[in-house]
Design a protein around this motif. Structure first.
Motif, PDB file in Angstrom:
ATOM      1  N   ALA A 125       0.833  -1.208   0.000  1.00 47.87           N
ATOM      2  CA  ALA A 125       0.000   0.000   0.000  1.00 47.87           C
ATOM      3  C   ALA A 125       0.867   1.257   0.000  1.00 47.87           C
ATOM      4  O   ALA A 125       0.551   2.246  -0.681  1.00 47.87           O
ATOM      5  CB  ALA A 125      -0.930  -0.008   1.218  1.00 47.87           C
ATOM      6  N   GLN A 126       1.962   1.235   0.739  1.00 44.98           N
ATOM      7  CA  GLN A 126       2.859   2.387   0.777  1.00 44.98           C
ATOM      8  C   GLN A 126       3.494   2.613  -0.595  1.00 44.98           C
ATOM      9  O   GLN A 126       3.597   3.749  -1.056  1.00 44.98           O
ATOM     10  CB  GLN A 126       3.936   2.158   1.834  1.00 44.98           C
ATOM     11  N   GLN A 127       3.911   1.539  -1.251  1.00 45.52           N
ATOM     12  CA  GLN A 127       4.493   1.685  -2.581  1.00 45.52           C
ATOM     13  C   GLN A 127       3.478   2.251  -3.565  1.00 45.52           C
ATOM     14  O   GLN A 127       3.819   3.126  -4.379  1.00 45.52           O
ATOM     15  CB  GLN A 127       5.000   0.327  -3.076  1.00 45.52           C
ATOM     16  N   GLN A 128       2.254   1.788  -3.500  1.00 42.89           N
ATOM     17  CA  GLN A 128       1.218   2.306  -4.402  1.00 42.89           C
ATOM     18  C   GLN A 128       0.932   3.776  -4.117  1.00 42.89           C
ATOM     19  O   GLN A 128       0.686   4.557  -5.041  1.00 42.89           O
ATOM     20  CB  GLN A 128      -0.061   1.471  -4.269  1.00 42.89           C
ATOM     21  N   MET A 129       0.959   4.145  -2.834  1.00 36.65           N
ATOM     22  CA  MET A 129       0.749   5.547  -2.479  1.00 36.65           C
ATOM     23  C   MET A 129       1.862   6.423  -3.039  1.00 36.65           C
ATOM     24  O   MET A 129       1.615   7.530  -3.528  1.00 36.65           O
ATOM     25  CB  MET A 129       0.666   5.686  -0.954  1.00 36.65           C
ATOM     26  N   TYR A 130       3.098   5.943  -2.987  1.00 38.37           N
ATOM     27  CA  TYR A 130       4.219   6.710  -3.530  1.00 38.37           C
ATOM     28  C   TYR A 130       4.075   6.892  -5.040  1.00 38.37           C
ATOM     29  O   TYR A 130       4.371   7.962  -5.581  1.00 38.37           O
ATOM     30  CB  TYR A 130       5.544   6.026  -3.219  1.00 38.37           C
ATOM     31  N   ILE A 131       3.626   5.868  -5.732  1.00 33.98           N
ATOM     32  CA  ILE A 131       3.425   5.967  -7.177  1.00 33.98           C
ATOM     33  C   ILE A 131       2.345   6.995  -7.482  1.00 33.98           C
ATOM     34  O   ILE A 131       2.494   7.831  -8.384  1.00 33.98           O
ATOM     35  CB  ILE A 131       3.065   4.589  -7.765  1.00 33.98           C
ATOM     36  N   THR A 132       1.246   6.961  -6.716  1.00 30.37           N
ATOM     37  CA  THR A 132       0.168   7.925  -6.919  1.00 30.37           C
ATOM     38  C   THR A 132       0.643   9.340  -6.631  1.00 30.37           C
ATOM     39  O   THR A 132       0.331  10.282  -7.374  1.00 30.37           O
ATOM     40  CB  THR A 132      -1.034   7.572  -6.015  1.00 30.37           C
ATOM     41  N   ALA A 133       1.410   9.511  -5.561  1.00 31.12           N
ATOM     42  CA  ALA A 133       1.929  10.842  -5.227  1.00 31.12           C
ATOM     43  C   ALA A 133       2.883  11.346  -6.302  1.00 31.12           C
ATOM     44  O   ALA A 133       2.867  12.536  -6.651  1.00 31.12           O
ATOM     45  CB  ALA A 133       2.630  10.795  -3.869  1.00 31.12           C
ATOM     46  N   GLN A 134       3.700  10.473  -6.848  1.00 32.38           N
ATOM     47  CA  GLN A 134       4.623  10.870  -7.904  1.00 32.38           C
ATOM     48  C   GLN A 134       3.852  11.285  -9.157  1.00 32.38           C
ATOM     49  O   GLN A 134       4.215  12.276  -9.811  1.00 32.38           O
ATOM     50  CB  GLN A 134       5.577   9.722  -8.223  1.00 32.38           C
ATOM     51  N   ALA A 135       2.807  10.558  -9.492  1.00 37.30           N
ATOM     52  CA  ALA A 135       1.998  10.916 -10.661  1.00 37.30           C
ATOM     53  C   ALA A 135       1.307  12.263 -10.455  1.00 37.30           C
ATOM     54  O   ALA A 135       1.260  13.099 -11.372  1.00 37.30           O
ATOM     55  CB  ALA A 135       0.973   9.833 -10.940  1.00 37.30           C
ATOM     56  N   ALA A 136       0.783  12.495  -9.249  1.00 38.23           N
ATOM     57  CA  ALA A 136       0.130  13.771  -8.963  1.00 38.23           C
ATOM     58  C   ALA A 136       1.130  14.920  -9.022  1.00 38.23           C
ATOM     59  O   ALA A 136       0.830  16.004  -9.544  1.00 38.23           O
ATOM     60  CB  ALA A 136      -0.537  13.716  -7.585  1.00 38.23           C
ATOM     61  N   THR A 137       2.339  14.686  -8.519  1.00 34.30           N
ATOM     62  CA  THR A 137       3.370  15.725  -8.558  1.00 34.30           C
ATOM     63  C   THR A 137       3.764  16.030  -9.994  1.00 34.30           C
ATOM     64  O   THR A 137       3.901  17.206 -10.380  1.00 34.30           O
ATOM     65  CB  THR A 137       4.605  15.275  -7.748  1.00 34.30           C
TER      66      THR A 137
END
Length: 89
Positions: free
Chosen positions: A52-64
């Motif tokens: 879940a943490q890895q998926q959150m990081y991917i989502t945050a990177q895409a949003a950034t």
């Protein structure tokens, strides 16, 4: 020793001792199974949290990346609108 029966006393004792051994080890085996199941559940929870943490990081990177792209495009859009207004007037 078991009371006298039609079966040889040694056979009766052997079967009785075998049954007692099974009954005596049952609590230890049950606790071992409980510990094993608990360890497996905790390992699954840790794995799910990491995933879940890895998926959150991917989502945050895409949003950034999307936000940065938007910021870079604002100046271009403003310039294009101003140029259109000047040329169109």
């Amino acid at each position: 020793m078991a009371f006298p029966t039609a079966v040889n006393d040694q056979i009766t004792d052997s079967v009785t001792q075998s049954n007692l051994q099974v009954l005596a080890t049952a609590p230890a085996i049950a606790m071992g199974n409980l510990y094993q199941a608990t360890a497996q559940a905790l390992a699954n929870a840790a794995h799910n949290a990491t995933n879940a943490q890895q998926q959150m990081y991917i989502t945050a990177q895409a949003a950034t990346a999307t936000g940065v792209a938007l910021l870079y495009s604002l100046d271009t859009a403003a310039s294009a609108k101003a140029t259109k207004a000047i040329l169109g007037a």
